[in-house]
Write an enzyme that holds these catalytic residues in place. Structure first.
Site, PDB file in Angstrom:
ATOM      1  N   SER A 142       0.868  -1.186   0.000  1.00 36.66           N
ATOM      2  CA  SER A 142       0.000   0.000   0.000  1.00 36.66           C
ATOM      3  C   SER A 142       0.901   1.231   0.000  1.00 36.66           C
ATOM      4  O   SER A 142       2.077   1.139   0.379  1.00 36.66           O
ATOM      5  CB  SER A 142      -0.869   0.003   1.260  1.00 36.66           C
ATOM      6  OG  SER A 142      -1.632   1.194   1.343  1.00 36.66           O
ATOM      7  N   TYR A 156      -1.714  -0.987  10.538  1.00 38.77           N
ATOM      8  CA  TYR A 156      -1.822  -1.343   9.118  1.00 38.77           C
ATOM      9  C   TYR A 156      -0.576  -0.869   8.344  1.00 38.77           C
ATOM     10  O   TYR A 156       0.029  -1.630   7.575  1.00 38.77           O
ATOM     11  CB  TYR A 156      -3.090  -0.708   8.545  1.00 38.77           C
ATOM     12  CG  TYR A 156      -3.258  -0.887   7.059  1.00 38.77           C
ATOM     13  CD1 TYR A 156      -3.691  -2.099   6.536  1.00 38.77           C
ATOM     14  CD2 TYR A 156      -2.983   0.154   6.166  1.00 38.77           C
ATOM     15  CE1 TYR A 156      -3.851  -2.269   5.167  1.00 38.77           C
ATOM     16  CE2 TYR A 156      -3.142  -0.001   4.802  1.00 38.77           C
ATOM     17  CZ  TYR A 156      -3.576  -1.209   4.303  1.00 38.77           C
ATOM     18  OH  TYR A 156      -3.730  -1.382   2.948  1.00 38.77           O
TER      19      TYR A 156
HETATM   20  P1  NAP Z   1     -11.525  -6.202   0.393  1.00 39.76           P
HETATM   21  O1  NAP Z   1     -12.402  -5.624  -0.655  1.00 39.76           O
HETATM   22  O2  NAP Z   1     -11.986  -6.179   1.811  1.00 39.76           O
HETATM   23  O3  NAP Z   1     -11.141  -7.705  -0.004  1.00 39.76           O
HETATM   24  C1  NAP Z   1     -10.271  -8.408   0.847  1.00 39.76           C
HETATM   25  C2  NAP Z   1     -10.033  -9.813   0.323  1.00 39.76           C
HETATM   26  O4  NAP Z   1      -9.157 -10.470   1.252  1.00 39.76           O
HETATM   27  C3  NAP Z   1     -11.307 -10.648   0.240  1.00 39.76           C
HETATM   28  O5  NAP Z   1     -11.175 -11.588  -0.805  1.00 39.76           O
HETATM   29  C4  NAP Z   1     -11.328 -11.346   1.600  1.00 39.76           C
HETATM   30  O6  NAP Z   1     -12.102 -12.537   1.520  1.00 39.76           O
HETATM   31  C5  NAP Z   1      -9.831 -11.625   1.776  1.00 39.76           C
HETATM   32  N1  NAP Z   1      -9.444 -11.835   3.166  1.00 39.76           N
HETATM   33  C6  NAP Z   1      -9.584 -11.010   4.236  1.00 39.76           C
HETATM   34  N2  NAP Z   1      -9.130 -11.611   5.348  1.00 39.76           N
HETATM   35  C7  NAP Z   1      -8.681 -12.843   4.974  1.00 39.76           C
HETATM   36  C8  NAP Z   1      -8.119 -13.939   5.656  1.00 39.76           C
HETATM   37  N3  NAP Z   1      -7.904 -13.932   6.984  1.00 39.76           N
HETATM   38  N4  NAP Z   1      -7.786 -15.040   4.945  1.00 39.76           N
HETATM   39  C9  NAP Z   1      -8.004 -15.084   3.624  1.00 39.76           C
HETATM   40  N5  NAP Z   1      -8.532 -14.094   2.910  1.00 39.76           N
HETATM   41  C10 NAP Z   1      -8.880 -12.984   3.598  1.00 39.76           C
HETATM   42  O7  NAP Z   1     -10.105  -5.459   0.423  1.00 39.76           O
HETATM   43  P2  NAP Z   1      -9.320  -4.672  -0.731  1.00 39.76           P
HETATM   44  O8  NAP Z   1      -9.612  -3.233  -0.571  1.00 39.76           O
HETATM   45  O9  NAP Z   1      -9.508  -5.328  -2.026  1.00 39.76           O
HETATM   46  O10 NAP Z   1      -7.805  -4.913  -0.236  1.00 39.76           O
HETATM   47  C11 NAP Z   1      -7.044  -5.980  -0.751  1.00 39.76           C
HETATM   48  C12 NAP Z   1      -5.571  -5.737  -0.466  1.00 39.76           C
HETATM   49  O11 NAP Z   1      -5.193  -4.486  -1.029  1.00 39.76           O
HETATM   50  C13 NAP Z   1      -5.232  -5.644   1.016  1.00 39.76           C
HETATM   51  O12 NAP Z   1      -3.985  -6.239   1.246  1.00 39.76           O
HETATM   52  C14 NAP Z   1      -5.158  -4.151   1.267  1.00 39.76           C
HETATM   53  O13 NAP Z   1      -4.327  -3.835   2.342  1.00 39.76           O
HETATM   54  C15 NAP Z   1      -4.585  -3.685  -0.047  1.00 39.76           C
HETATM   55  N6  NAP Z   1      -4.842  -2.275  -0.341  1.00 39.76           N
HETATM   56  C16 NAP Z   1      -6.111  -1.821  -0.572  1.00 39.76           C
HETATM   57  C17 NAP Z   1      -6.310  -0.486  -0.888  1.00 39.76           C
HETATM   58  C18 NAP Z   1      -7.671   0.082  -1.222  1.00 39.76           C
HETATM   59  O14 NAP Z   1      -7.779   1.302  -1.412  1.00 39.76           O
HETATM   60  N7  NAP Z   1      -8.716  -0.712  -1.340  1.00 39.76           N
HETATM   61  C19 NAP Z   1      -5.215   0.385  -0.928  1.00 39.76           C
HETATM   62  C20 NAP Z   1      -3.946  -0.103  -0.667  1.00 39.76           C
HETATM   63  C21 NAP Z   1      -3.769  -1.445  -0.385  1.00 39.76           C
HETATM   64  P3  NAP Z   1     -12.857 -13.140   2.834  1.00 39.76           P
HETATM   65  O15 NAP Z   1     -13.409 -11.971   3.589  1.00 39.76           O
HETATM   66  O16 NAP Z   1     -13.872 -14.081   2.290  1.00 39.76           O
HETATM   67  O17 NAP Z   1     -11.793 -13.857   3.583  1.00 39.76           O
END
Ligand code: NAP
Length: 258
Positions: A142, A156
């Site tokens: 991130s 985080y």
């Molecule tokens: P999201 O929409 O909440 O999706 C998260 C994904 O991770 C889902 O598939 C969820 O599936 C899975 N997950 C969560 N906890 C888990 C666990 N304990 N074991 C296995 N799978 C798990 O989140 P997102 O925004 O796409 O974020 C995804 C990644 O991108 C993260 O690493 C986040 O830090 C990073 N990121 C996001 C942003 C942003 O703006 N969205 C920015 C920078 C970085 P289940 O809930 O079914 O397990």
């Protein structure tokens, strides 16, 4: 260009948000994709949707905080397709909590999923990645942590910066096996997870990006696909920012006077 034809890719947290975007782009580029997450209903629905769009996508349930789940996932993916070429360690959580209120349990939860989960994912897939002709690991870090800060996300940010610390040594250790390790650093991307932070947050984040919008999950997918491709064969240990220029302005004035 940039083909992933017949490459076998495991994507943790591939059932929604950024992981789903990575899965969609990889599948469109010809990869055989295995997505994982905890929710079976969401995972199966996602695999069905992406397969119906013409991709090869299957779901296998795995909680990244459980080492055995990752070992089962890697074994099943490798058995299904004869190996694993690409791991996208993407699963992550970002519950906001300021230091005054933060408990040890809050801290441990974020570290268990984001950092230990990444380590378990890499360890489980590594035997096959080493056997691949061109193994690739792409971490979803991130901008928050490695480059910027935001109140509520000290734990985080520490995990996301920690991922880059891991990457730099892993990239050196695994180079002799032809395995590269790189990271994407998304800015604010419109996902189900980010939706949870509310419309006001989404609006204010969009206004802080020079491009004046949030990123899409597919835009992270394209960056991950490049790092996983043959064209990125000499890129190792690199942190690729994908944020619409969000980290660039020195001040609010720099953003508003443009
Ligand atoms: P999201 O929409 O909440 O999706 C998260 C994904 O991770 C889902 O598939 C969820 O599936 C899975 N997950 C969560 N906890 C888990 C666990 N304990 N074991 C296995 N799978 C798990 O989140 P997102 O925004 O796409 O974020 C995804 C990644 O991108 C993260 O690493 C986040 O830090 C990073 N990121 C996001 C942003 C942003 O703006 N969205 C920015 C920078 C970085 P289940 O809930 O079914 O397990």
């Amino acid at each position: 260009m940039n083909t992933l034809e017949n490459r076998v890719a495991v994507i943790t947290g591939g059932t929604k948000g950024i992981g789903k975007g990575i899965a969609r782009v990889f599948a469109a580029k010809g990869a055989r994709v295995v997505i994982s997450g905890r929710s079976v209903a969401e995972g199966e629905a996602c695999a069905t949707e992406l397969s119906q769009a013409g991709g090869s996508v299957v779901f296998i349930r795995a909680d990244v905080t459980k080492r055995e789940d990752l070992e089962t996932l890697a074994d099943a993916a490798a058995k299904m397709y004869g190996g694993i070429d690409i791991l996208c360690a993407n699963a992550g959580v970002f519950p906001a909590c300021k230091l005054d209120d933060m408990t040890e349990a809050d801290w441990n939860h974020v570290f268990d999923v984001n950092l230990k989960g990444m380590y378990f994912s890499v360890k489980a897939c590594l035997p096959w990645l080493k056997k691949s002709a061109a193994g690739r690991i792409v971490l979803t870090s991130s901008i928050t942590g490695p480059i910027t800060g935001f109140p509520g996300w000290s734990h985080y940010g520490a995990t996301k910066a920690g991922m880059l610390g891991f990457m730099r040594t892993a990239a050196i250790e695994l180079a002799k096996f032809g395995v590269t390790v790189n990271a994407v650093l998304p800015g604010n991307i419109a996902t189900e997870g980010l939706d949870g932070l509310g419309a006001d947050y989404m609006r204010s984040m969009a206004s802080s990006v020079p491009l004046k919008r949030l990123g899409t999950v597919d835009e992270i997918g394209y960056a991950a696909a490049f790092l996983a491709s043959g064209e990125a064969s000499f890129i190792n240990g690199h942190a690729l920012v994908v944020d619409g220029g969000q980290i660039l302005p020195e001040s609010l004035q720099a953003l508003e006077s443009a």
